[in-house]
Design a protein around this motif. Structure first.
Motif, PDB file in Angstrom:
ATOM      1  N   THR A   1       0.908  -1.233   0.036  1.00 12.86           N
ATOM      2  CA  THR A   1       0.315   0.140  -0.152  1.00 12.86           C
ATOM      3  C   THR A   1       1.232   1.195  -0.435  1.00 12.86           C
ATOM      4  O   THR A   1       2.073   1.070   0.434  1.00 12.86           O
ATOM      5  CB  THR A   1      -1.331  -0.030   1.476  1.00 12.86           C
ATOM      6  N   GLY A   2       0.614   2.624  -0.718  1.00 15.60           N
ATOM      7  CA  GLY A   2       1.167   3.638  -0.362  1.00 15.60           C
ATOM      8  C   GLY A   2       2.241   3.406  -0.955  1.00 15.60           C
ATOM      9  O   GLY A   2       2.188   2.800  -1.955  1.00 15.60           O
ATOM     10  N   SER A   3       2.763   5.061  -0.947  1.00 12.28           N
ATOM     11  CA  SER A   3       4.246   5.262  -1.397  1.00 12.28           C
ATOM     12  C   SER A   3       3.350   5.257  -3.411  1.00 12.28           C
ATOM     13  O   SER A   3       2.486   5.565  -3.263  1.00 12.28           O
ATOM     14  CB  SER A   3       5.339   3.997  -1.313  1.00 12.28           C
ATOM     15  N   TRP A   4       4.585   5.466  -3.713  1.00  6.11           N
ATOM     16  CA  TRP A   4       4.804   6.232  -5.654  1.00  6.11           C
ATOM     17  C   TRP A   4       3.412   5.041  -5.837  1.00  6.11           C
ATOM     18  O   TRP A   4       2.619   5.562  -7.181  1.00  6.11           O
ATOM     19  CB  TRP A   4       6.090   5.824  -5.544  1.00  6.11           C
ATOM     20  N   LYS A   5       3.453   3.743  -5.742  1.00  3.05           N
ATOM     21  CA  LYS A   5       2.297   2.670  -6.297  1.00  3.05           C
ATOM     22  C   LYS A   5       1.272   3.360  -6.262  1.00  3.05           C
ATOM     23  O   LYS A   5       0.564   2.974  -7.224  1.00  3.05           O
ATOM     24  CB  LYS A   5       2.533   1.729  -6.260  1.00  3.05           C
ATOM     25  N   SER A   6       0.337   3.908  -4.696  1.00  4.85           N
ATOM     26  CA  SER A   6      -0.689   4.661  -5.208  1.00  4.85           C
ATOM     27  C   SER A   6      -0.981   5.721  -5.254  1.00  4.85           C
ATOM     28  O   SER A   6      -1.453   6.343  -6.130  1.00  4.85           O
ATOM     29  CB  SER A   6      -1.728   4.030  -3.024  1.00  4.85           C
ATOM     30  N   SER A   7       0.369   6.588  -5.161  1.00  5.37           N
ATOM     31  CA  SER A   7       0.308   7.776  -6.059  1.00  5.37           C
ATOM     32  C   SER A   7       0.630   8.452  -7.392  1.00  5.37           C
ATOM     33  O   SER A   7      -0.033   8.985  -7.946  1.00  5.37           O
ATOM     34  CB  SER A   7       1.585   8.836  -5.352  1.00  5.37           C
ATOM     35  N   LEU A   8       0.370   7.447  -8.039  1.00  6.94           N
ATOM     36  CA  LEU A   8       0.095   7.526  -9.654  1.00  6.94           C
ATOM     37  C   LEU A   8      -0.730   7.505 -10.339  1.00  6.94           C
ATOM     38  O   LEU A   8      -1.182   8.533 -10.927  1.00  6.94           O
ATOM     39  CB  LEU A   8       1.347   6.104  -9.908  1.00  6.94           C
ATOM     40  N   PHE A   9      -1.570   6.538  -9.510  1.00  5.02           N
ATOM     41  CA  PHE A   9      -3.076   6.903  -8.973  1.00  5.02           C
ATOM     42  C   PHE A   9      -3.505   7.759  -9.063  1.00  5.02           C
ATOM     43  O   PHE A   9      -4.534   8.627 -10.166  1.00  5.02           O
ATOM     44  CB  PHE A   9      -4.014   5.884  -9.100  1.00  5.02           C
ATOM     45  N   ILE A  10      -3.322   9.197  -7.735  1.00  7.75           N
ATOM     46  CA  ILE A  10      -3.669   9.664  -7.622  1.00  7.75           C
ATOM     47  C   ILE A  10      -3.404  10.812  -8.518  1.00  7.75           C
ATOM     48  O   ILE A  10      -3.933  11.890  -8.967  1.00  7.75           O
ATOM     49  CB  ILE A  10      -3.636   9.953  -6.418  1.00  7.75           C
ATOM     50  N   ILE A  11      -1.857  11.449  -9.017  1.00  2.00           N
ATOM     51  CA  ILE A  11      -1.374  12.146  -9.793  1.00  2.00           C
ATOM     52  C   ILE A  11      -1.896  11.867 -11.008  1.00  2.00           C
ATOM     53  O   ILE A  11      -2.223  13.323 -11.644  1.00  2.00           O
ATOM     54  CB  ILE A  11      -0.190  11.601  -9.919  1.00  2.00           C
TER      55      ILE A  11
ATOM     56  N   TYR B   1      -4.514   2.019  -1.830  1.00  2.00           N
ATOM     57  CA  TYR B   1      -4.610   3.418  -1.017  1.00  2.00           C
ATOM     58  C   TYR B   1      -4.954   3.130   0.014  1.00  2.00           C
ATOM     59  O   TYR B   1      -5.132   1.924   0.373  1.00  2.00           O
ATOM     60  CB  TYR B   1      -5.460   3.953  -1.581  1.00  2.00           C
ATOM     61  N   ARG B   2      -4.262   4.215   0.635  1.00  2.00           N
ATOM     62  CA  ARG B   2      -4.239   3.772   2.608  1.00  2.00           C
ATOM     63  C   ARG B   2      -5.009   5.329   3.113  1.00  2.00           C
ATOM     64  O   ARG B   2      -4.888   7.022   2.270  1.00  2.00           O
ATOM     65  CB  ARG B   2      -2.850   4.851   2.850  1.00  2.00           C
ATOM     66  N   TYR B   3      -5.854   5.083   3.612  1.00  2.00           N
ATOM     67  CA  TYR B   3      -7.017   6.089   4.382  1.00  2.00           C
ATOM     68  C   TYR B   3      -7.149   6.632   5.597  1.00  2.00           C
ATOM     69  O   TYR B   3      -6.403   6.045   6.573  1.00  2.00           O
ATOM     70  CB  TYR B   3      -8.303   5.015   3.626  1.00  2.00           C
ATOM     71  N   ARG B   4      -7.587   7.880   5.998  1.00  2.00           N
ATOM     72  CA  ARG B   4      -7.287   8.510   6.713  1.00  2.00           C
ATOM     73  C   ARG B   4      -8.999   8.330   7.703  1.00  2.00           C
ATOM     74  O   ARG B   4      -9.608   8.577   6.854  1.00  2.00           O
ATOM     75  CB  ARG B   4      -6.679   9.358   7.273  1.00  2.00           C
ATOM     76  N   SER B   5      -9.453   8.089   8.085  1.00  2.00           N
ATOM     77  CA  SER B   5     -11.107   8.292   8.946  1.00  2.00           C
ATOM     78  C   SER B   5     -10.845   9.484   9.611  1.00  2.00           C
ATOM     79  O   SER B   5      -9.974   9.885   9.710  1.00  2.00           O
ATOM     80  CB  SER B   5     -11.520   7.526   9.813  1.00  2.00           C
ATOM     81  N   PRO B   6     -12.170  10.450   8.668  1.00  2.00           N
ATOM     82  CA  PRO B   6     -12.536  11.745   9.495  1.00  2.00           C
ATOM     83  C   PRO B   6     -12.531  11.712  10.747  1.00  2.00           C
ATOM     84  O   PRO B   6     -12.820  10.388  11.454  1.00  2.00           O
ATOM     85  CB  PRO B   6     -13.730  11.942   8.719  1.00  2.00           C
ATOM     86  N   THR B   7     -12.104  12.505  11.935  1.00  2.00           N
ATOM     87  CA  THR B   7     -12.015  13.240  13.322  1.00  2.00           C
ATOM     88  C   THR B   7     -13.153  14.158  13.950  1.00  2.00           C
ATOM     89  O   THR B   7     -13.226  14.085  14.454  1.00  2.00           O
ATOM     90  CB  THR B   7     -11.093  12.875  13.420  1.00  2.00           C
ATOM     91  N   GLY B   8     -14.054  14.179  12.671  1.00  2.00           N
ATOM     92  CA  GLY B   8     -14.805  16.022  13.352  1.00  2.00           C
ATOM     93  C   GLY B   8     -14.309  16.969  13.315  1.00  2.00           C
ATOM     94  O   GLY B   8     -13.115  16.573  12.559  1.00  2.00           O
ATOM     95  N   SER B   9     -14.837  17.935  13.237  1.00  2.00           N
ATOM     96  CA  SER B   9     -14.724  18.981  13.283  1.00  2.00           C
ATOM     97  C   SER B   9     -12.791  19.032  13.709  1.00  2.00           C
ATOM     98  O   SER B   9     -13.249  19.600  14.412  1.00  2.00           O
ATOM     99  CB  SER B   9     -15.377  20.428  13.396  1.00  2.00           C
TER     100      SER B   9
END
Length: 600
Positions: free
Chosen positions: A37-47, A247-255
């Motif tokens: 997961t993560g690093s350049w392997k996932s960043s290419l999809f995002i770019i 991808y690596r995901y971050r959960s929403p943490t509230g306001s």
């Protein structure tokens, strides 16, 4: 016994190398495996999806002033103001989109939703050209007055794109940076390069947008360009969805704003309490008690806020005191970070005003100059913006491959130079671009005086504009990329999408300020004689306006340097562990050493 302890520490270190322990989750809600997961392997999809979004945005933005003057038949001053208003809304909307992404929706979901809205905007623009009742008029080539319904639908389309960009830009860039683990030295360095290569992909989209798309607009029609952009955006969305498992995901943490309000309320309510003799007596949770958040090092500035972390009762703190009465020192420092950012945000606005000229006055200059290459080919006016994108790509490549390695050796700084130093260098380039633009425009006006309004401008090659575009491109490579990294790194970890939105808001607010400045200058110079902004460029004095911008930006640069020199960078505490591997001397295997890392 000591052997068992060392083995336990080494096992913990190996786990940290195998798993990503920074509060990220994989697509199944589990702790991510570092290797897959993560690093350049996932960043290419995002770019890839950022490439298509910039292709669409600049394919529309750089030609917008031409569309408003040629198709909708607005005068120059009105068209430039409308472009600035649209650009301002587009770059301020991310404040809302970034807040929703961090607090409630999550970055991945926000990207998906905003792409759908973006696609809706592109579809509406396509319909405004091809549906007979929505077209500008029956015969576009001979149109002298545009249908009102076309204006309404056209502006609806571009403002739907503004809303889509509002969620897309802050969420996607922060989501891309989230793919790198700050606690891993290798990935931390990769993240520093990510922002550089992100902007290279961004500029590639810009170059195609202002060449291929603009060529289609100029030689076929605007509707064909809108259809191409719609198809490209749809394909890139599919590519983005394909990358989901990596991808690596971050959960929403509230306001993220609520904890800051709690700190302020707690500090005010305890304003009369004496400050502790030792700052270590201020309240902080341990790593075990916390929820995986990184702890920040206490700083001496804004000491009034520290009173929010004063412990009133030494008993069971968690049960007896609410967060509105007692805050951790990390929460206090997070509020300090935001307060310290305010002067930096303010004193980067003039740079944004300079950048706003590239898609308005610079493009309009090119439209009335000689753009022919060879015997017959004529470069579309908006395609000249390619030079700025090329300048930005060159500066990013030079910075990442030459300047950073060189300055790392000289300064010992992991980044080579600090983020604010990088931004300051970009601001110097913006001053130079305004000076060069003023000199070139004065030369063009002289040609108009000598040869008349028609022959005068066309006798001068549009490539005289190349220096000002390239210089502002170099400035973007330093200042804009630096601003992205600054606002992502220096905000609290829970506000990273909002941090990118703050960077974008510099450009948005600067666009509104640019329109306000034009209005003020037009009013003042009109009262004292002839306005600097006439019906067209030949009756205007853009050279004087560019000189004014050079003076404003120069004075502002001194203020920026003053506050940058006093700025305290985000200082993170973490548990550093020595490398442990089979065969290493047990005495060299150590853990639980408290250190601080300054993210500058």
């Amino acid at each position: 016994m000591e052997k068992n302890k060392v083995d336990g520490n080494c096992e913990e270190i190996n786990d940290e190398m195998k798993w990503v322990l920074d509060s990220s989750l994989d697509h199944r809600g589990r702790v991510p495996l570092r290797a897959s997961t993560g690093s350049w392997k996932s960043s290419l999809f995002i770019i890839a999806i950022e490439f298509s979004e910039r292709l669409s945005y600049f394919g529309i933005a750089t030609s917008l002033v031409l569309y408003l003057t040629k198709v909708i038949h607005q005068d120059l001053k009105t068209a430039v103001k409308n472009v600035n208003y649209w650009s301002g809304v587009t770059t301020l909307m991310p404040l809302l989109g970034g807040f929703l992404a961090d607090a409630y929706l999550g970055r991945y979901s926000t990207v998906i939703a905003s792409c759908i809205v973006y696609l809706m905007g592109l579809v509406v623009l396509s319909l405004s050209w091809f549906v007979p009742g929505l077209r500008p008029c029956d015969h576009t080539s001979t149109c002298t007055e545009t249908r009102r319904i076309h204006e309404v639908v056209f502006f609806l389309g571009i403002y739907l794109i503004s809303i889509g960009t509002g969620g897309h830009k802050p969420s996607l860039e922060s989501f891309g940076a989230d793919q790198f683990d700050d606690n891993n030295a290798k990935e931390r360095r990769q993240k520093m390069s990510f922002f550089n290569w992100w902007n290279s992909g961004l500029c590639s989209g810009i170059i195609l947008g202002v060449t291929v798309i603009v060529y289609v607009q100029d030689h076929i029609n605007w509707g064909a360009a809108y259809i191409i952009l719609t198809v490209v955006m749809a394909i890139s969305l599919l590519i983005f969805l394909i990358g989901r498992p990596s991808y690596r995901y971050r959960s929403p943490t509230g306001s993220p704003l609520k904890p800051m309000l709690q700190v302020l309320v707690a500090a005010i309510s305890k304003r009369n309490l004496p400050y502790p003799s030792n700052p270590t007596q201020l309240y902080e949770v341990s790593k075990v008690e916390g929820n995986g958040e990184r702890c920040l090092v206490h700083t001496k500035k804004l000491k009034f806020l520290d009173k929010a972390a004063i412990i009133e009762n030494e008993g069971n703190i968690e049960e007896k005191q609410s967060p509105w009465r007692l805050a951790t020192i990390t929460k206090v420092e997070e509020l300090k970070l935001i307060i310290n950012m305010i002067p930096i945000w303010v004193f980067t606005l003039p740079f944004g005003i300079c950048a706003a000229q590239t898609s308005t006055f610079f493009i309009k200059q090119g439209a009335i100059m000689n753009r022919k290459i060879g015997s017959g080919f004529e470069v579309p006016p908006a395609s000249i913006f390619t030079l700025a994108a090329i300048g930005m790509i060159i500066s990013v490549i030079l910075y990442d491959n030459i300047l950073v390695p060189t300055f790392r050796k000289l300064t010992g700084n992991e980044r080579g130079i600090s983020i604010l130093q990088r931004i300051g260098i970009g601001m110097v380039f913006s001053v130079l671009s305004m000076i060069v633009a003023a000199l070139v425009e004065r030369k063009r006006l002289h040609a108009v005086e000598m040869n008349g309004p028609i022959k005068g401008s066309t006798s001068m090659s549009a490539f005289w504009l190349a220096p000002q575009f390239v210089i502002i491109g170099f400035g973007d490579g330093f200042a804009l990329v630096g601003l992205q990294e600054y606002f992502y790194d220096q905000v609290p970890d829970s506000m990273r999408s909002l941090g990118i939105a703050l960077y974008l808001s510099v450009i948005g607010a600067a666009s509104f300020l640019s329109s306000l400045l034009i209005t003020i200058v037009d009013d003042v110079t009109g009262k004292n004689g002839k306005s600097w902004f006439g019906k067209d460029l030949n009756t205007s004095r853009l050279d004087k306006f560019f000189w004014l911008m050079a003076v404003i930006t120069s004075v502002n640069l001194f203020m920026f340097v003053f506050f940058a020199h006093k700025y305290n960078y985000k200082n993170v505490q973490k548990l550093a562990v020595a490398d442990c591997y089979e065969g290493k001397n047990e005495d060299d295997c150590r853990a639980d050493i408290r250190v601080s890392i300054s993210e500058n």
